[in-house]
Scaffold this motif. Structure first.
Motif, PDB file in Angstrom:
ATOM      1  N   GLN A   9     -15.653   7.196   6.493  1.00 10.69           N
ATOM      2  CA  GLN A   9     -16.961   7.553   7.022  1.00 10.69           C
ATOM      3  C   GLN A   9     -17.505   8.835   6.406  1.00 10.69           C
ATOM      4  O   GLN A   9     -18.715   8.999   6.263  1.00 10.69           O
ATOM      5  CB  GLN A   9     -16.882   7.711   8.545  1.00 10.69           C
ATOM      6  CG  GLN A   9     -16.654   6.413   9.292  1.00 10.69           C
ATOM      7  CD  GLN A   9     -17.800   5.445   9.091  1.00 10.69           C
ATOM      8  OE1 GLN A   9     -18.957   5.846   8.957  1.00 10.69           O
ATOM      9  NE2 GLN A   9     -17.495   4.151   9.074  1.00 10.69           N
ATOM     10  N   LEU A  15     -19.192   7.881   3.173  1.00  8.44           N
ATOM     11  CA  LEU A  15     -20.466   7.219   3.454  1.00  8.44           C
ATOM     12  C   LEU A  15     -21.516   8.217   3.909  1.00  8.44           C
ATOM     13  O   LEU A  15     -22.675   8.163   3.490  1.00  8.44           O
ATOM     14  CB  LEU A  15     -20.269   6.135   4.517  1.00  8.44           C
ATOM     15  CG  LEU A  15     -19.540   4.863   4.093  1.00  8.44           C
ATOM     16  CD1 LEU A  15     -19.339   3.948   5.283  1.00  8.44           C
ATOM     17  CD2 LEU A  15     -20.310   4.148   2.987  1.00  8.44           C
ATOM     18  N   GLU A  47     -16.556  -5.234   2.615  1.00  8.87           N
ATOM     19  CA  GLU A  47     -17.242  -4.625   3.754  1.00  8.87           C
ATOM     20  C   GLU A  47     -17.694  -3.209   3.436  1.00  8.87           C
ATOM     21  O   GLU A  47     -18.810  -2.801   3.764  1.00  8.87           O
ATOM     22  CB  GLU A  47     -16.318  -4.627   4.966  1.00  8.87           C
ATOM     23  CG  GLU A  47     -16.968  -4.083   6.237  1.00  8.87           C
ATOM     24  CD  GLU A  47     -16.051  -4.158   7.443  1.00  8.87           C
ATOM     25  OE1 GLU A  47     -16.432  -3.637   8.500  1.00  8.87           O
ATOM     26  OE2 GLU A  47     -14.951  -4.748   7.312  1.00  8.87           O
ATOM     27  N   ALA A  98     -21.505  -1.395   3.143  1.00  2.00           N
ATOM     28  CA  ALA A  98     -21.849  -0.137   3.807  1.00  2.00           C
ATOM     29  C   ALA A  98     -22.377   0.881   2.801  1.00  2.00           C
ATOM     30  O   ALA A  98     -23.327   1.630   3.103  1.00  2.00           O
ATOM     31  CB  ALA A  98     -20.628   0.422   4.535  1.00  2.00           C
TER      32      ALA A  98
END
Length: 588
Positions: free
Chosen positions: A17, A20, A43, A47
């Motif tokens: 995260q 990202l 996946e 993202a």
């Protein structure tokens, strides 16, 4: 005048995260191509594309992976994986392929991070745990605070941004200069307006955004439980009865049955022999007790001519022996369990006004270090404490409980009714939420600071469970890493009243303009020897002084050149041996 780079490539290394969040922040910058270098994952690729970047699959530390990401033409590489060695190895190989590339590193070890930054040119290194720990610690001390940081780094005082209401602090009607002196803070905004007139009076009820050291913010912090919201005597009594009922429900049912059986047998025996002896109740009870415990003195004996009396006395002796053995078993088990609990560090806490820290990992350790500087007792709950934590608890005098903070029994030991606040800092988001909800049942008015990894999940928890002080580590660190891709002094981003501000630290030098660009708000000045002072402008400050400032992001996007110019000048000063400012007085 310097201008921001155009059509440059920035490489983000990482697959979580944080990567990202950082890629999302970088994608907002104009003229940037953002690529994320990581292993193949469908996946994660979706993202990455959703935040405006592209995924390049490959090994980050390999030359082929870096070449595929475009390292030779990239302006910056941000190595943000969980593996410190992988981050450093990737960054050094990128520097071999492109000597001019800027390096931004994520490192766990704060000491090593500082040494790498000092010895590697054009490089910024951030300890993620220590950076986020400042916010968790500041908010736990003052729940009205919404961001914390240390300035000047690495051992400066803990500071924070907080909100105040003019009526609550007796500043209504005063000018902003008088309010700053009264509160000991830097006034940033009044009702969302950052362009504050120094001589204008503050209207009653105005919402103030202030900055200052946490110890000064605590002097004006609002009370946790306003008088009108305190529970009535009836509510407190009802809550006490409910808590007592919960304790009764946790009593061992076998022990309850054992005690009830013994008392019933004793009562029946006393009733029988009172009638048999035609004596008083006390004499009959004395005989039954001495018979059941097989300690009879012979002063009272059953009538040997009555077989039923002898049979009842024999039953009492037999059952008394059995019950005595069971009593010894129960007592030994209780003592053994109590000794085991004591060895595990679980014990009732009798402190008041304490801060409960659930989880003592990398972030929790940083929070403990920061909170120990304040006059607040600490209670740390950790399921598997390492020896160093146990030793620090003994040396620094805070309470360490070894247990699962999500269990009701463990929370009951923490005396949450009298706690100042609670911080849930485990590595599992749902476990932190479970701890927070369990703590709220025991003290609905206690501030709870919640750590959640993913920013969207953190916002959902804050919205649905009314946990306003929920912070995502990725959301806290993403803007910092994105800022470090351009300048070494980036410290993050704050938002209030639908406005966003970048937080930056500058080192003054001869090439730094004496006035900041429009939209920039100077906050504080400090030196490497620990001197700290709130300021309103930078004119007259000696070279080498560190300055903390806000920059309105709307102004930066409209005209970025002045901000990049001052950032570049300050960065050049930081790279060169700074002139010592310890002999200079920092003025307001």
């Amino acid at each position: 005048m310097a201008s921001p780079p155009r059509e440059s490539t920035m490489i983000v290394v990482g697959g979580d995260q944080l990567a990202l969040s950082t890629a999302r922040e970088l994608s907002l910058l104009p003229g940037q191509r953002v690529v994320v270098l990581w292993q193949a994952d469908a996946e994660f690729e979706r993202a990455v594309e959703a935040v405006g970047a592209s995924l390049i699959t490959g090994r980050p530390e390999s030359r082929d992976g870096l070449d595929a990401a475009g390292v030779k033409d990239a302006s910056t590489i941000l190595a943000l994986s969980h593996n410190d060695q992988l981050n450093l190895q990737t960054a050094l190989r990128a520097r071999d392929a492109n000597p001019k590339i800027r390096i931004v590193l994520r490192q766990f070890n704060r000491t090593l991070a500082a040494k790498i930054e000092q010895n590697l040119e054009n490089c910024s290194v951030l300890s993620l745990a220590w950076h986020s720990a400042a916010t968790y610690a500041a908010v736990a001390l003052d729940p009205s605070c919404f961001r914390g940081l240390q300035f000047p780094e690495p051992d400066g005082p803990l500071t924070g941004f907080a909100t105040r209401v003019a009526d609550n602090h007796d500043v209504a009607g005063r000018t902003s200069a008088e309010a700053e002196r009264a509160l000991g803070v830097r006034l940033i905004a009044i009702d969302g307006d950052t362009e504050i007139r120094r001589d204008a009076p503050i209207a009653p009820g105005a919402r103030l955004v202030v900055f200052g050291t946490i110890d000064r913010l605590l002097e004006s912090a609002p009370r946790q439980v306003p008088a009108e919201h305190r529970p009535s005597l009836w509510r407190r009594l009802r809550g006490r009865l409910r808590r007592r009922h919960r304790r009764l429900r946790r009593v061992d049912p076998y022990l309850v049955a054992f005690v009830a059986t013994v008392l019933l047998l004793f009562a029946l025996g006393t009733w029988y022999f009172r009638n048999s002896f035609q004596s008083d109740w006390l004499t009959a009870a004395y005989f039954v007790m001495s018979t059941m415990t097989t300690t009879g003195f012979g002063d009272i004996s059953p009538d040997h001519t009555r077989p039923l009396d002898l049979a009842v006395a024999m039953v009492l002796m037999l059952l008394g022996t059995v019950f005595t053995g069971l009593f010894i078993v129960f007592t030994a088990a209780r003592l053994t369990r109590g000794q085991w609990v004591r060895m595990q560090g679980l014990r009732p806490i009798s402190r008041r006004g304490h801060i409960v820290i659930c989880g003592a990992g990398s972030i929790g350790t940083g929070v403990i270090d920061l909170l120990l500087e304040f006059d607040k007792p600490l209670v740390v709950v950790e399921q598997r404490p390492d020896p160093s934590l146990v030793e620090r608890a003994r040396d620094r005098g805070f309470d360490l409980l070894t247990g699962d903070a999500s269990r009701d029994d463990t929370l009951d030991l923490c005396n949450l009714r009298a706690a100042h606040s609670l911080i849930a800092l485990t590595n599992v988001d749902t476990l932190n939420l479970e701890i927070a909800l369990g703590a709220r049942v025991r003290n609905p008015d206690m501030p709870i600071v919640l750590r959640v990894a993913e920013a969207t999940f953190a916002a959902s928890i804050a919205r649905h469970f009314q946990c306003e002080t929920t912070f995502s580590v990725a959301a806290l660190a993403g803007p910092v890493f994105a800022g470090l891709s351009r300048m070494s002094g980036a410290r993050g981003r704050i938002a209030f009243d639908e406005q966003e501000f970048g937080v930056a630290e500058l080192v003054l030098g001869a090439d730094v303009p004496p006035q900041l660009p429009p939209g920039a708000v100077p906050l504080a000045a400090g030196t490497d020897d620990g001197e700290f002072r709130l300021i309103r402008d930078i004119s007259g400050l000696p070279p080498g002084t560190r300055v903390l400032m806000l920059a309105a992001l709307a102004k930066v996007r409209e005209n970025p050149e002045p901000f990049f110019a001052i950032a570049e000048a300050a960065t050049e000063v930081k790279r060169a041996p700074a002139q010592s400012a310890s002999s200079h007085q920092i003025g307001v």
